[in-house]
Design a protein around this motif. Structure first.
Motif, PDB file in Angstrom:
ATOM      1  N   GLU A  34      -8.955   1.969  -1.583  1.00 55.04           N
ATOM      2  CA  GLU A  34      -9.667   1.720  -0.323  1.00 55.04           C
ATOM      3  C   GLU A  34     -10.350   2.974   0.200  1.00 55.04           C
ATOM      4  O   GLU A  34      -9.795   4.074   0.113  1.00 55.04           O
ATOM      5  CB  GLU A  34      -8.623   1.230   0.686  1.00 55.04           C
ATOM      6  N   ASP A  35     -11.528   2.764   0.778  1.00 56.62           N
ATOM      7  CA  ASP A  35     -12.250   3.820   1.493  1.00 56.62           C
ATOM      8  C   ASP A  35     -12.304   5.131   0.716  1.00 56.62           C
ATOM      9  O   ASP A  35     -11.902   6.188   1.222  1.00 56.62           O
ATOM     10  CB  ASP A  35     -11.616   4.040   2.886  1.00 56.62           C
ATOM     11  N   ARG A  87       0.863  -1.190   0.000  1.00 57.55           N
ATOM     12  CA  ARG A  87       0.000   0.000   0.000  1.00 57.55           C
ATOM     13  C   ARG A  87       0.893   1.231   0.000  1.00 57.55           C
ATOM     14  O   ARG A  87       1.778   1.347   0.858  1.00 57.55           O
ATOM     15  CB  ARG A  87      -0.866  -0.008   1.265  1.00 57.55           C
ATOM     16  N   HIS A 107      -8.787   6.826   2.850  1.00 60.80           N
ATOM     17  CA  HIS A 107      -9.210   7.139   4.221  1.00 60.80           C
ATOM     18  C   HIS A 107     -10.510   7.936   4.308  1.00 60.80           C
ATOM     19  O   HIS A 107     -10.622   8.884   5.110  1.00 60.80           O
ATOM     20  CB  HIS A 107      -8.090   7.883   4.959  1.00 60.80           C
TER      21      HIS A 107
HETATM   22 MG    MG Z   1      -7.762   1.808   5.753  1.00 62.08          MG
END
Ligand code: MG
Ligand code: KDG
Length: 405
Positions: free
Chosen positions: A239-240, A149, A215
Motif C-alpha cells: 500500500e501507498d 497488515r 505510507h
Molecule cells: Mg494506509
C-alpha cells in the motif's frame, strides 16, 4: 409526500479519539447520521458544516439525495478537497440513513441489494521487532482474522508510524499538543523490510493474506526495489508505495513488479483516481466513503473502477467513525468489485457513543437488520467526551528535511 430537512446539528466528540458527526432531522421526525471526521483537521470540517451548509440544507427535500449532492458539489463553485468532500459525505450518509429508515430497509437494499453476505476484512498487526510482530499476528489470528497488515520497527530509528513497542495499541493521532515529529530513513527501511516480511510469511504459512503499508514514504525507484524484494512473500497488497498524487510515476513501479498495489486513502473525488483506474496502475482503490464524498460519489467511482478490474479496498482505521464504517459496509455489500476492507477496530469508549449493529467475527464484517445504516449515536454520551487537539505525526529525514506522507 416530500420529507423536509428540519434540523442540522454537528457533534464533535472524543471518546478516545476525535470524531465529527452530523445529525439531520426531518420535519416528520426521522433522524439520519453522517460522519465527517478528517484526522487532525476535524474542526475545519465541523465549521464547514455548521457555518456554511447547515442553513442551506434546512427546508430542502430530504428524499432528493443525488440532487443535494450535486447542489453541494457543483453549486459551491469550490470543488473537491478533503474538507469539502468530508462535509458533503456527512450530508450524503445522513440522507441515505434517513431514506433507509423512512422506507424501513437497510441501505444496501436501496443500492441494488447484496451481492455477498459479508465483507472480508484485514486488521493490523504491529511489533517493533520480529518476535513482537509475530506475537501481534498470532493475537489477530486468534481473533479469527484471515488477512493481516504487518508493520514493524526499523533498526536505528526511534519511532515508525503505525508501529508500537511491547504490544501496545496503535492509534494514528497523538492526543494533546501539536504534531509529534519522527525521523525516517528510507535506506534502513529498505534493508530491513524484506527480512521481516519473509519471517512473517514463513511463520504464518501460505494461506494467510498478508498486507503492508509503506505510507507514501518512497520514491518510484525505491518503491520498485521494495516491491521486487517482496515478490516471494506473496503479499495480498503493498500500500501507498509512493505519494498518491505522483500518478504517472506509478507506471514505472508497476512495470517492475507483480505485487498487487493499493492506493487512495487520501483521495477525495473521481478526479484523483481516474488515471490510476483507467491505466490500471493499481489493483485496489483505498478511498473511504467519508473522504470520497459519501455513498453517492463512491458508488459511481466503484462502478467506473469495475470496468477496469480495479477493486475496492476501503480505508477503515479508527479515524473512520462507525457511521462511515457502516456506510462502507452497505456500499461494499452491494458492489461486485469489492476486494477487502480494512477494519482496525475501536477503543471500547467509541461504543459508548456509537451503537452499531454491524458485527465483526471470523475476519468478516456483517450487517445488522436495522433500516438505514444501523448506527445510533448517543448524544448524551458524546457530550461527555469533548474535543481534544490531536494530530498525525510529521516525519523528517535524518538531516531535518520534512518527509512525504
Ligand atoms: Mg494506509
Ligand atoms: O488518518 C490517517 C490514518 O488513518 C492512516 O495513516 C492510516 O495508513 C493508514 C491506514 O492504512 O489505515
Amino acid at each position: 409526500m416530500a420529507r423536509t430537512i428540519a434540523g442540522v446539528d454537528v457533534l464533535v466528540t472524543s471518546p478516545s479519539r476525535n470524531f465529527v458527526t452530523l445529525k439531520i432531522t426531518t420535519d416528520d421526525g426521522v433522524v439520519g447520521w453522517g460522519d465527517a471526521t478528517l484526522n487532525g483537521r476535524e474542526l475545519a470540517v465541523a465549521a464547514y458544516l455548521q457555518d456554511h451548509l447547515a442553513s442551506a440544507l434546512v427546508g430542502r427535500d430530504a428524499d432528493r439525495i443525488e440532487d443535494t449532492w450535486q447542489y453541494l458539489y457543483r453549486g459551491a463553485y469550490w470543488r473537491r478537497g478533503p474538507v469539502t468532500m468530508a462535509a458533503i459525505a456527512a450530508v450524503d450518509l445522513a440522507l441515505w440513513d434517513i431514506k433507509g429508515k423512512a422506507l424501513g430497509v437497510p441501505v444496501y437494499q436501496l443500492l441494488g441489494g447484496a451481492v455477498r453476505d459479508k465483507l472480508l476484512c484485514y486488521t493490523h498487526a504491529t511489533g517493533w521487532d520480529v518476535p513482537e510482530l509475530l506475537d501481534s499476528v498470532e493475537r489477530k489470528r486468534e481473533q479469527g482474522y484471515r488477512a493481516i497488515r504487518a508493520q514493524f520497527g526499523v533498526p536505528g530509528l526511534d519511532k515508525v508510524y503505525g508501529v508500537t513497542r511491547g504490544g501496545a495499541a496503535y492509534e494514528p493521532a497523538g492526543r494533546g499538543g501539536g504534531p509529534a515529529e519522527e525521523v525516517w530513513e528510507t535506506s534502513a527501511y529498505l534493508r530491513h523490510a524484506p527480512t521481516v516480511l519473509a519471517a512473517v510469511r514463513e511463520h504464518v504459512g501460505p494461506e494467510l493474506k498478508l498486507l503492508h503499508d509503506a505510507h507514501h514514504r518512497l520514491n518510484p525507484t525505491e518503491a520498485a526495489r521494495l516491491a521486487r524484494s517482496l515478490e516471494q512473500v506473496d503479499l495480498f497488497w503493498l500500500e501507498d508505495v509512493i505519494p498518491a498524487e505522483n500518478q504517472r510515476l506509478l507506471r514505472g513501479v508497476r512495470a517492475q513488479t507483480t505485487v498487487p498495489l493499493a492506493i487512495g486513502e487520501v483521495f477525495n473525488s473521481v478526479w484523483d483516481a481516474d488515471r490510476l483506474i483507467t491505466e490500471r496502475l493499481i489493483d485496489y482503490l483505498r478511498m473511504a466513503v467519508v473522504h470520497g464524498g459519501g455513498i453517492s460519489h463512491m458508488r459511481k467511482i466503484l462502478a467506473f473502477a469495475e470496468l477496469y478490474q480495479v477493486k475496492a479496498g476501503p480505508h477503515g482505521p479508527s479515524d473512520v467513525s462507525p457511521v462511515s464504517m457502516s456506510a462502507s459496509l452497505h456500499l461494499c455489500l452491494a458492489t461486485t468489485n469489492f476486494g477487502i476492507h480494512e477494519f482496525m477496530g475501536y477503543d471500547p469508549l467509541v461504543g459508548e457513543v456509537f451503537r452499531s449493529s454491524f458485527r465483526m467475527s471470523d475476519g468478516y464484517l456483517r450487517p445488522g437488520d436495522e433500516p438505514g445504516l444501523g448506527v445510533d449515536v448517543d448524544e448524551a454520551a458524546a457530550a461527555r467526551f469533548p474535543y481534544v487537539q490531536a494530530y498525525l505525526p510529521v516525519a523528517r529525514e535524518v538531516d531535518g528535511t520534512v518527509k512525504d506522507w
